[in-house]
Design an enzyme around this catalytic site. Sequence first.
Site, PDB file in Angstrom:
ATOM      1  N   GLY A 101       0.816  -1.216   0.000  1.00 46.83           N
ATOM      2  CA  GLY A 101       0.000   0.000   0.000  1.00 46.83           C
ATOM      3  C   GLY A 101       0.849   1.265   0.000  1.00 46.83           C
ATOM      4  O   GLY A 101       0.596   2.204  -0.764  1.00 46.83           O
ATOM      5  N   ASN A 160      -7.934 -13.719   5.274  1.00 43.45           N
ATOM      6  CA  ASN A 160      -8.131 -12.715   4.230  1.00 43.45           C
ATOM      7  C   ASN A 160      -9.550 -12.710   3.653  1.00 43.45           C
ATOM      8  O   ASN A 160     -10.017 -11.678   3.160  1.00 43.45           O
ATOM      9  CB  ASN A 160      -7.071 -12.882   3.140  1.00 43.45           C
ATOM     10  CG  ASN A 160      -5.704 -12.382   3.625  1.00 43.45           C
ATOM     11  OD1 ASN A 160      -5.615 -11.774   4.696  1.00 43.45           O
ATOM     12  ND2 ASN A 160      -4.657 -12.625   2.860  1.00 43.45           N
ATOM     13  N   THR A 211      -4.661  -8.856  -2.687  1.00 49.71           N
ATOM     14  CA  THR A 211      -4.618  -9.747  -1.524  1.00 49.71           C
ATOM     15  C   THR A 211      -4.657 -11.221  -1.953  1.00 49.71           C
ATOM     16  O   THR A 211      -5.436 -11.603  -2.830  1.00 49.71           O
ATOM     17  CB  THR A 211      -5.813  -9.423  -0.594  1.00 49.71           C
ATOM     18  OG1 THR A 211      -5.715  -8.049  -0.214  1.00 49.71           O
ATOM     19  CG2 THR A 211      -5.808 -10.301   0.649  1.00 49.71           C
ATOM     20  N   ARG A 215       8.522 -10.914 -13.537  1.00 52.21           N
ATOM     21  CA  ARG A 215       9.596 -11.751 -12.986  1.00 52.21           C
ATOM     22  C   ARG A 215      10.244 -12.556 -14.104  1.00 52.21           C
ATOM     23  O   ARG A 215      11.479 -12.622 -14.209  1.00 52.21           O
ATOM     24  CB  ARG A 215       9.027 -12.689 -11.912  1.00 52.21           C
ATOM     25  CG  ARG A 215       8.682 -11.947 -10.640  1.00 52.21           C
ATOM     26  CD  ARG A 215       8.176 -12.868  -9.544  1.00 52.21           C
ATOM     27  NE  ARG A 215       8.052 -12.100  -8.305  1.00 52.21           N
ATOM     28  CZ  ARG A 215       7.102 -12.249  -7.396  1.00 52.21           C
ATOM     29  NH1 ARG A 215       6.161 -13.163  -7.577  1.00 52.21           N
ATOM     30  NH2 ARG A 215       7.087 -11.510  -6.321  1.00 52.21           N
ATOM     31  N   HIS A 255      -2.632 -17.665  -9.772  1.00 52.15           N
ATOM     32  CA  HIS A 255      -1.392 -17.145  -9.175  1.00 52.15           C
ATOM     33  C   HIS A 255      -0.936 -18.100  -8.083  1.00 52.15           C
ATOM     34  O   HIS A 255      -0.933 -17.784  -6.909  1.00 52.15           O
ATOM     35  CB  HIS A 255      -1.663 -15.750  -8.609  1.00 52.15           C
ATOM     36  CG  HIS A 255      -0.459 -15.106  -7.993  1.00 52.15           C
ATOM     37  ND1 HIS A 255       0.687 -14.843  -8.689  1.00 52.15           N
ATOM     38  CD2 HIS A 255      -0.242 -14.657  -6.732  1.00 52.15           C
ATOM     39  CE1 HIS A 255       1.554 -14.274  -7.875  1.00 52.15           C
ATOM     40  NE2 HIS A 255       1.021 -14.145  -6.677  1.00 52.15           N
TER      41      HIS A 255
HETATM   42  P1  A3D Z   1       1.286  -5.896   4.834  1.00 52.90           P
HETATM   43  O1  A3D Z   1       2.496  -5.059   4.782  1.00 52.90           O
HETATM   44  O2  A3D Z   1       1.054  -6.763   6.015  1.00 52.90           O
HETATM   45  O3  A3D Z   1       0.024  -4.919   4.659  1.00 52.90           O
HETATM   46  C1  A3D Z   1      -1.290  -5.351   4.815  1.00 52.90           C
HETATM   47  C2  A3D Z   1      -2.046  -4.231   5.509  1.00 52.90           C
HETATM   48  O4  A3D Z   1      -3.424  -4.608   5.554  1.00 52.90           O
HETATM   49  C3  A3D Z   1      -1.581  -3.974   6.952  1.00 52.90           C
HETATM   50  O5  A3D Z   1      -1.169  -2.624   7.094  1.00 52.90           O
HETATM   51  C4  A3D Z   1      -2.831  -4.275   7.793  1.00 52.90           C
HETATM   52  O6  A3D Z   1      -2.983  -3.418   8.908  1.00 52.90           O
HETATM   53  C5  A3D Z   1      -3.937  -4.050   6.757  1.00 52.90           C
HETATM   54  N1  A3D Z   1      -5.199  -4.698   7.103  1.00 52.90           N
HETATM   55  C6  A3D Z   1      -5.408  -5.899   7.695  1.00 52.90           C
HETATM   56  N2  A3D Z   1      -6.741  -6.108   7.824  1.00 52.90           N
HETATM   57  C7  A3D Z   1      -7.356  -5.028   7.297  1.00 52.90           C
HETATM   58  C8  A3D Z   1      -8.722  -4.660   7.141  1.00 52.90           C
HETATM   59  N3  A3D Z   1      -9.718  -5.445   7.564  1.00 52.90           N
HETATM   60  N4  A3D Z   1      -8.999  -3.482   6.539  1.00 52.90           N
HETATM   61  C9  A3D Z   1      -8.000  -2.671   6.127  1.00 52.90           C
HETATM   62  N5  A3D Z   1      -6.694  -2.955   6.252  1.00 52.90           N
HETATM   63  C10 A3D Z   1      -6.384  -4.125   6.824  1.00 52.90           C
HETATM   64  O7  A3D Z   1       1.168  -6.842   3.537  1.00 52.90           O
HETATM   65  P2  A3D Z   1       1.663  -6.512   2.039  1.00 52.90           P
HETATM   66  O8  A3D Z   1       1.291  -5.121   1.685  1.00 52.90           O
HETATM   67  O9  A3D Z   1       3.064  -6.965   1.885  1.00 52.90           O
HETATM   68  O10 A3D Z   1       0.752  -7.558   1.231  1.00 52.90           O
HETATM   69  C11 A3D Z   1      -0.632  -7.371   1.164  1.00 52.90           C
HETATM   70  C12 A3D Z   1      -1.320  -8.560   0.502  1.00 52.90           C
HETATM   71  O11 A3D Z   1      -0.867  -8.690  -0.854  1.00 52.90           O
HETATM   72  C13 A3D Z   1      -1.040  -9.918   1.163  1.00 52.90           C
HETATM   73  O12 A3D Z   1      -2.239 -10.683   1.198  1.00 52.90           O
HETATM   74  C14 A3D Z   1      -0.051 -10.568   0.221  1.00 52.90           C
HETATM   75  O13 A3D Z   1      -0.087 -11.976   0.261  1.00 52.90           O
HETATM   76  C15 A3D Z   1      -0.543 -10.048  -1.103  1.00 52.90           C
HETATM   77  N6  A3D Z   1       0.425 -10.116  -2.206  1.00 52.90           N
HETATM   78  C16 A3D Z   1      -0.056 -10.494  -3.418  1.00 52.90           C
HETATM   79  C17 A3D Z   1       0.800 -10.577  -4.493  1.00 52.90           C
HETATM   80  C18 A3D Z   1       0.266 -11.002  -5.820  1.00 52.90           C
HETATM   81  O14 A3D Z   1       1.002 -11.080  -6.768  1.00 52.90           O
HETATM   82  C19 A3D Z   1      -1.143 -11.333  -5.968  1.00 52.90           C
HETATM   83  C20 A3D Z   1       2.155 -10.256  -4.345  1.00 52.90           C
HETATM   84  C21 A3D Z   1       2.610  -9.865  -3.108  1.00 52.90           C
HETATM   85  C22 A3D Z   1       1.730  -9.791  -2.028  1.00 52.90           C
END
Ligand code: A3D
Length: 320
Positions: free
Chosen positions: A15, A96, A120, A152, A176
């Site tokens: 984010g 999730n 997500t 990648r 994915h």
């Molecule tokens: P992270 O840095 O943990 O950020 C997730 C954020 O979501 C945290 O700040 C939490 O506080 C917040 N959160 C949790 N629950 C809620 C809610 N109910 N409402 C609002 N915010 C909430 O994770 P990230 O940014 O590294 O990754 C986020 C997601 O992306 C994860 O599920 C990963 O598995 C996914 N992801 C997907 C890919 C794809 O290629 C699809 C790649 C990398 C990560």
Amino acid sequence: MARSKIALIGAGQIGGTLAHLAGLKELGDVVLFDIADGIPQGKGLDIAESAPVNGFDAKFSGASDYAAIEGADVVIVTAGVPRKPGMSRDDLIGINLKVMEAVGQGIKQYAPDAFVICITNPLDAMVWALQKFSGLPPQKIVGMAGVLDSARFRHFLADEFGVSVEDVTAFVLGGHGDDMVPLVRYSTVAGVPLPDLVKLGWTTQEKLDAMVERTRKGGGEIVNLLKTGSAFYAPAASAIAMAESYLRDKKRVLPCAAHLSGEYGIDGLFIGVPIVIGAGGVERVLEVTFNADEKAMFDKSIASVKGLIEACKGINSALA
Ligand code: A3D
């Protein structure tokens, strides 16, 4: 013309990077939303303070109330938890899915006209569930995975060939997961397909197979290195390319998890396929033809996605 509004649901690693990139590209004003109070506000202020140095104009705000996303043109969803070493993407489904329910309701109430990009994990199931919870038209919601997986693969190929990443195109389709489908025949260097480059001696079949395998496991490779979370720079860059194509009506052809209604013989699932993203959202699905091996890989990947959807239905009866 007023600036576009971009709402980022989840202000964690991806984010925050999304917000920064949206600023650098002047895509619009950015609202960061997170349940962790202070994080979206802090990241928003930090990025706003970088704007004078980098020379971009955009407003950044943080919120923990869904009212703040009202009227967003684009919503990018990363809320939830990422994986840690030893976890598969599928291990995240229980937590999730609950998050997608809350996010879907927030979007339904405050941003029903937005183009929504879900990141997500487990991606193909979460974007499916988010569409159900939000009630968005299927052409206005997509999952980000194929752009990242293809990037990648492009990186590995460009490195192997010693050529610019700009001249390497690649398509990774399907779900994915570790059985995603890197399509070697449709991946090229300046239009020359990879099998021809093997014949020309640019690489060997063994090396190409190893790059395909490394692409499939690309997410896990980063998780194992970082130890505390998953990849975020390349995932954020990929989602921004999709958002930009929508906001600027670029009509880029990008592999994304899109809702299929009969294409590829699939009905009602979100699967990674090449689509055209323009002002109308998902404007077109590009149906490539598979040979027998590719079809077998694609079918295996679809079976995994179907398993995840069934698991979602088992967890939340409203989805059944
Ligand atoms: P992270 O840095 O943990 O950020 C997730 C954020 O979501 C945290 O700040 C939490 O506080 C917040 N959160 C949790 N629950 C809620 C809610 N109910 N409402 C609002 N915010 C909430 O994770 P990230 O940014 O590294 O990754 C986020 C997601 O992306 C994860 O599920 C990963 O598995 C996914 N992801 C997907 C890919 C794809 O290629 C699809 C790649 C990398 C990560």
